[in-house]
Motif scaffolding. Structure first.
Motif, mmCIF file in Angstrom:
data_model
loop_
_atom_site.group_PDB
_atom_site.id
_atom_site.type_symbol
_atom_site.label_atom_id
_atom_site.label_comp_id
_atom_site.label_asym_id
_atom_site.label_seq_id
_atom_site.Cartn_x
_atom_site.Cartn_y
_atom_site.Cartn_z
ATOM 1 N N ASP A 74 -2.547 1.051 -12.391
ATOM 2 C CA ASP A 74 -3.486 1.549 -11.698
ATOM 3 C C ASP A 74 -2.959 1.172 -10.269
ATOM 4 O OD1 ASP A 74 -6.346 1.454 -11.151
ATOM 5 O OD2 ASP A 74 -6.607 0.281 -10.455
ATOM 6 N N ILE A 75 -3.564 2.321 -9.447
ATOM 7 C CA ILE A 75 -2.985 1.888 -7.757
ATOM 8 C C ILE A 75 -3.945 2.060 -7.381
ATOM 9 C CG2 ILE A 75 -2.325 3.193 -6.363
ATOM 10 C CD1 ILE A 75 -1.051 6.166 -8.215
ATOM 11 N N ASN A 76 -3.552 1.150 -5.973
ATOM 12 C CA ASN A 76 -5.016 0.164 -5.149
ATOM 13 C C ASN A 76 -4.510 1.205 -3.689
ATOM 14 O OD1 ASN A 76 -6.267 -0.699 -3.268
ATOM 15 N ND2 ASN A 76 -6.353 -2.493 -4.899
ATOM 16 N N PHE A 77 -5.639 1.859 -3.774
ATOM 17 C CA PHE A 77 -6.178 2.046 -2.721
ATOM 18 C C PHE A 77 -7.577 1.502 -2.103
ATOM 19 C CE2 PHE A 77 -3.861 6.930 -3.985
ATOM 20 C CZ PHE A 77 -2.463 6.248 -3.674
ATOM 21 N N GLY A 78 -7.799 0.691 -1.962
ATOM 22 C CA GLY A 78 -9.116 0.123 -2.032
ATOM 23 C C GLY A 78 -9.251 -0.578 -0.937
ATOM 24 N N CYS A 79 -8.117 -1.461 -0.620
ATOM 25 C CA CYS A 79 -7.499 -3.111 -0.199
ATOM 26 C C CYS A 79 -8.162 -3.404 1.716
ATOM 27 C CB CYS A 79 -6.230 -4.057 -0.656
ATOM 28 S SG CYS A 79 -6.946 -5.151 0.462
ATOM 29 N N PRO A 80 -8.973 -3.994 2.257
ATOM 30 C CA PRO A 80 -9.524 -4.022 3.203
ATOM 31 C C PRO A 80 -8.922 -5.541 3.636
ATOM 32 C CG PRO A 80 -11.700 -5.122 1.741
ATOM 33 C CD PRO A 80 -10.428 -4.469 0.372
ATOM 34 N N VAL A 81 -8.203 -6.480 3.069
ATOM 35 C CA VAL A 81 -7.932 -7.074 4.093
ATOM 36 C C VAL A 81 -6.953 -6.765 4.956
ATOM 37 C CG1 VAL A 81 -6.422 -8.862 3.796
ATOM 38 C CG2 VAL A 81 -7.682 -8.743 2.111
ATOM 39 N N ARG A 82 -6.856 -7.002 6.673
ATOM 40 C CA ARG A 82 -6.272 -6.364 7.617
ATOM 41 C C ARG A 82 -5.372 -6.393 7.377
ATOM 42 N NH1 ARG A 82 -9.392 -10.191 11.160
ATOM 43 N NH2 ARG A 82 -11.153 -8.776 11.443
ATOM 44 N N LYS A 83 -4.152 -7.336 7.106
ATOM 45 C CA LYS A 83 -2.925 -8.136 7.026
ATOM 46 C C LYS A 83 -1.996 -6.573 6.537
ATOM 47 C CE LYS A 83 0.097 -10.717 5.601
ATOM 48 N NZ LYS A 83 -0.314 -12.674 4.741
ATOM 49 N N VAL A 84 -3.324 -6.701 5.304
ATOM 50 C CA VAL A 84 -2.747 -5.411 4.102
ATOM 51 C C VAL A 84 -2.529 -4.192 4.845
ATOM 52 C CG1 VAL A 84 -3.379 -3.587 2.391
ATOM 53 C CG2 VAL A 84 -2.864 -6.292 1.807
ATOM 54 N N LEU A 85 -3.733 -3.504 5.443
ATOM 55 C CA LEU A 85 -3.991 -2.983 6.399
ATOM 56 C C LEU A 85 -2.760 -2.158 7.243
ATOM 57 C CD1 LEU A 85 -8.200 -2.303 6.584
ATOM 58 C CD2 LEU A 85 -6.697 -1.348 4.976
ATOM 59 N N GLY A 86 -3.166 -3.006 7.823
ATOM 60 C CA GLY A 86 -2.192 -3.748 9.385
ATOM 61 C C GLY A 86 -0.458 -2.581 8.495
ATOM 62 N N ARG A 87 -0.441 -3.353 7.184
ATOM 63 C CA ARG A 87 1.195 -2.543 6.953
ATOM 64 C C ARG A 87 0.930 -1.930 5.987
ATOM 65 N NH1 ARG A 87 3.272 -8.511 5.601
ATOM 66 N NH2 ARG A 87 2.775 -9.215 7.949
ATOM 67 N N CYS A 88 0.072 -0.295 6.428
ATOM 68 C CA CYS A 88 -0.109 0.470 5.254
ATOM 69 C C CYS A 88 -0.040 0.516 4.309
ATOM 70 C CB CYS A 88 0.155 1.199 6.674
ATOM 71 S SG CYS A 88 1.081 2.137 7.879
ATOM 72 N N ARG A 89 -1.405 0.015 3.586
ATOM 73 C CA ARG A 89 -0.852 -0.234 2.418
ATOM 74 C C ARG A 89 -2.237 -0.068 1.709
ATOM 75 N NH1 ARG A 89 2.347 -5.842 2.348
ATOM 76 N NH2 ARG A 89 4.600 -4.600 2.310
ATOM 77 N N GLY A 90 -2.917 -0.494 0.679
ATOM 78 C CA GLY A 90 -4.241 -0.360 0.389
ATOM 79 C C GLY A 90 -4.856 0.630 0.557
ATOM 80 N N GLY A 91 -6.023 0.242 1.300
ATOM 81 C CA GLY A 91 -7.908 1.174 1.731
ATOM 82 C C GLY A 91 -6.699 1.511 2.659
ATOM 83 N N PHE A 92 -5.724 1.817 3.331
ATOM 84 C CA PHE A 92 -5.005 2.400 4.571
ATOM 85 C C PHE A 92 -4.411 4.062 4.420
ATOM 86 C CE2 PHE A 92 -1.904 4.379 7.577
ATOM 87 C CZ PHE A 92 -2.407 4.032 8.280
#
Ligand SMILES: Cc1cc2nc3c(=O)[nH]c(=O)nc-3n(C[C@H](O)[C@H](O)[C@H](O)COP(=O)(O)O)c2cc1C
Length: 360
Positions: free
Chosen positions: A106-124
């Protein structure tokens, strides 16, 4: 009476899941003990907490973090979820999950955690469909054809029309790239967990998807919520998240409702005690002894929500550091409070009273 179409078995690619109720990926929670209990109580499929591609490429079997990759046959089918920024690394991470034995990737394109978004991952990735779809393509190519690949999406980065368009671009592109199912959590990344999840959006997505498999997530706190989502939105399955932490019984309730059977009574305190003891024992099989207390403390806090004295019981679990503390909390709250007879005894004038709760 259960509507036959909502009780239809779920299939994700080559994997027959069964009744359409599954346990979501839950970072910090959906470890092997939680997944195993969810399966025993009727979740048809369970997903591991999200892992970073970089972590997967570096992890050693004997390291302290090996527990992330621990899975057993009695929890199958089990999904491994990953998150990352670079398409190439992402695909290599997916191969590691396959090697570890996960049945679905499963590919995660949803995580809203700030640090995750800042590293261009998850919901980014919801803001950059081209990169998101390259990740999907590369992952699909790298994972053996018989293992399904799925994607988890939020409704968009925010409420703008551009976000909405990008959602559908990724949704359609992912299916074209060969994914077998998409799970949609219809909150935006900006919204995080505030406000309700937009089930109307789920209904719209499922109408557009036709026979393609869509699972719904968001605000599934009771078995009835799960039935309502299936009925109101037409999704092919429900992915229970917060509603399953400290409440594996939700799965047997949904299963019964789907089968048109009477809903089992809520678990007695004696039953809760038994499962909580088992949960701790499973944790001991997975974690170093020093880690068990802190890991189980979080679960105890969640289990306490079912207790009539939940505030006091929650506070007691928040102090758990060891098996002895866990056992003592269970003895305090799940033995004397083991049913109506005990409640009646406690209401007698001379019976020992537990301390009153400050707020309930
Ligand atoms: C503590 C916590 C951890 C989560 N971890 C993940 C995760 O690792 N991967 C994922 O796709 N979603 C994760 N989610 C999102 C849930 O799977 C789910 O989509 C979301 O909670 C909405 O469902 P609910 O309102 O029924 O809880 C997490 C949610 C919470 C509250």
């Amino acid at each position: 009476m259960t509507n036959i179409s909502i009780a239809r078995d779920l299939r994700i690619g080559s994997v027959l899941i069964g009744p359409p109720v599954v346990q979501a990926a839950l970072s910090g929670y959906s470890d092997w003990p939680m997944r195993l209990l969810a399966r025993r109580f009727g979740a048809s499929y369970v997903v591991c907490e999200v892992m970073l591609d970089k972590f997967l490429l570096a992890v050693k079997r004997r390291s302290r973090t090996r527990h992330f990759l621990h899975l057993t046959d009695d929890e199958r089918p089990v999904g491994g979820q990953l998150m990352g920024a670079e398409p190439e690394e992402f695909a290599a991470g997916a191969v590691k999950l396959v090697e570890a034995g996960f049945d679905i990737i499963d590919i995660n394109f949803g995580c809203p955690v700030r640090k995750v978004l800042g590293r261009c991952r998850g919901g980014f990735h919801l803001s950059q469909p081209a990169v998101a779809l390259e990740i999907v393509h590369r992952t699909r190519d790298a994972v053996p054809a018989h293992i399904p690949v799925t994607v988890k999406l939020r409704r968009g980065l925010d409420d703008s029309n551009e976000s909405r368009d990008r959602f559908f671009e990724i949704f359609e592109g992912a299916f074209r790239a060969g994914v077998d199912a998409v799970t949609v959590h219809p909150r935006t990344v900006r919204q995080r967990y505030e406000g309700p999840s937009t089930w109307d959006f789920l209904a719209e997505v499922k109408r557009l998807a036709g026979s393609r498999i869509v699972l719904g997530s968001g605000d599934l706190f009771t078995a009835q919520d799960c039935i309502n989502m299936l009925q109101r939105t037409g999704v092919d399955g429900v992915s229970v998240a917060r509603g399953a932490i400290g409440n594996p019984w939700i799965f047997r309730e949904v299963r019964a409702m789907l089968a048109g059977q009477p809903v089992p009574a809520p678990p007695t305190l004696a039953e809760q005690r038994e499962v909580m003891l088992e949960h701790y024992s499973l944790a001991e099989q997975l974690y170093d002894v020093k880690l068990c207390g802190p890991v189980m403390r979080k679960f105890g806090i969640k289990y306490s929500a079912l207790h009539p004295r939940h505030v006091t019981v929650r506070d007691d679990f928040s102090r758990v550091r060891s098996r002895e503390d866990w056992q003592a909390a269970l003895d305090r709250w799940y033995t004397h409070w083991s049913g109506e007879a005990d409640e009646a005894a406690l209401s007698q004038p001379n019976a020992p009273q537990p301390p009153p709760d400050a707020v309930e």
